[in-house]
Design an enzyme around this catalytic site. Sequence first.
Site, PDB file in Angstrom:
ATOM      1  N   HIS A 146     -37.064 -70.906  30.903  1.00  0.00           N
ATOM      2  CA  HIS A 146     -37.318 -69.452  30.936  1.00  0.00           C
ATOM      3  C   HIS A 146     -37.902 -69.017  32.291  1.00  0.00           C
ATOM      4  O   HIS A 146     -39.029 -68.526  32.365  1.00  0.00           O
ATOM      5  CB  HIS A 146     -38.244 -69.024  29.790  1.00  0.00           C
ATOM      6  CG  HIS A 146     -38.094 -67.569  29.436  1.00  0.00           C
ATOM      7  ND1 HIS A 146     -38.300 -67.060  28.172  1.00  0.00           N
ATOM      8  CD2 HIS A 146     -37.752 -66.496  30.200  1.00  0.00           C
ATOM      9  CE1 HIS A 146     -38.099 -65.749  28.178  1.00  0.00           C
ATOM     10  NE2 HIS A 146     -37.770 -65.383  29.405  1.00  0.00           N
ATOM     11  N   GLU A 177     -39.231 -71.350  21.971  1.00  0.00           N
ATOM     12  CA  GLU A 177     -39.831 -71.784  23.246  1.00  0.00           C
ATOM     13  C   GLU A 177     -41.300 -72.152  23.079  1.00  0.00           C
ATOM     14  O   GLU A 177     -42.002 -71.462  22.338  1.00  0.00           O
ATOM     15  CB  GLU A 177     -39.697 -70.655  24.276  1.00  0.00           C
ATOM     16  CG  GLU A 177     -38.255 -70.423  24.652  1.00  0.00           C
ATOM     17  CD  GLU A 177     -38.073 -69.193  25.558  1.00  0.00           C
ATOM     18  OE1 GLU A 177     -39.071 -68.675  26.084  1.00  0.00           O
ATOM     19  OE2 GLU A 177     -36.923 -68.780  25.720  1.00  0.00           O
ATOM     20  N   ARG A 182     -32.839 -63.457  25.298  1.00  0.00           N
ATOM     21  CA  ARG A 182     -33.820 -64.012  24.370  1.00  0.00           C
ATOM     22  C   ARG A 182     -33.109 -65.092  23.562  1.00  0.00           C
ATOM     23  O   ARG A 182     -31.937 -64.934  23.208  1.00  0.00           O
ATOM     24  CB  ARG A 182     -34.341 -62.928  23.404  1.00  0.00           C
ATOM     25  CG  ARG A 182     -35.316 -61.967  24.045  1.00  0.00           C
ATOM     26  CD  ARG A 182     -36.670 -62.642  24.295  1.00  0.00           C
ATOM     27  NE  ARG A 182     -37.682 -61.714  24.772  1.00  0.00           N
ATOM     28  CZ  ARG A 182     -38.006 -61.553  26.045  1.00  0.00           C
ATOM     29  NH1 ARG A 182     -37.383 -62.224  27.000  1.00  0.00           N
ATOM     30  NH2 ARG A 182     -38.967 -60.705  26.381  1.00  0.00           N
TER      31      ARG A 182
END
Length: 311
Positions: A270, A252, A223
Amino acid sequence: MHDLLQIGGITDGMRTRLEEHFTIHKLSEGAYPGAAITHVATNGHDGVPADVLAACPNLKMVSCYGVGYDAIDTKVAADRGIIVSHTPNVLNDEVASTTIMLMLASFRNFMADEAHARSGTWEANGNAPLSRSADNRRVGILGLGRIGQAIADKLAVFNAEIHYHTRSKKDVPYTYHPDLTDMAKAVEVLICITPGGPSTQHIVNEEVMNALGPEGTLINVSRGSVVDETAMVKALQDGRLGNAALDVFEAEPKIPDALKTMSNVILLPHVGSATHETRAAMGDLVVDNLISHLNSGKVLTSVPETAHLNV
Ligand code: A2R
């Protein structure tokens, strides 16, 4: 039919299966019948907003697409008797492969080499500079859980010397470091694969990155919150940290502009688990958990925080 609130996207395959059991309401479409909602399908990025939890007094279960569920307040869920499920294991190998590819691409300078071949500068300017071997490296894994172990397994092929940091020592043949900074000093590569959330927030701080050092490579596939991004940008700019290969970011889909211009950095949007095969398996497990809950009141893969409700 039961009423399900859909947060974020779902695949056509998931929708077809869900429509056999649920009337689907989409959060993105605005109004939804809060009192009727018994189930939520969401993902690790969107989670369940606090106002949605509050607006659904009869919610019984939340099924999360993804293994990380830090965007879901599991304390509130557990207090209200809501079971939360996630999708562990089915993505271990994919995320591990992504991690290995990031490490290989970083050490072997493949992004620059590919541009060198594609742009014609090979023909114009000659051979690409030499890169660093990815074999025989000392690699520290921050978070040796399901995915961390899969990464360690794949690293064996590259003859890596594995170190790890977790809160509790595991029964594995790797070098355990109770202190993360000490591990960063001992390794050449630091791979982050812990859960997000408060307990790991900025656990990779300036001190850890300084310990990893000018020859060190930081890989984050967990993360964005795990790494202090501002401190990382500065460490990379100052040359106190050598390289970074990143699949996740703090805000993000925003990526700090400074990172986009650095040649010692690899950036991915991601995509750790983002293959057709693995995302289909994750989608199946999301639906399986929902249907299992309808049939038995239990889910297949509860998060630990609600496991006591899953009996
Ligand atoms: O600390 P331990 O002994 O509970 O080990 C867990 C470790 N971990 C931590 N290590 C250091 N400091 C912490 N505050 C901390 N919190 C957890 O992370 C364990 O070794 C590992 C997590 O393993 P699993 O629960 O099996 O998670 P999995 O499936 O490997 O997925 C990891 C994460 C997801 O939560 C997503 O954020 C990401 O990968 O895709």
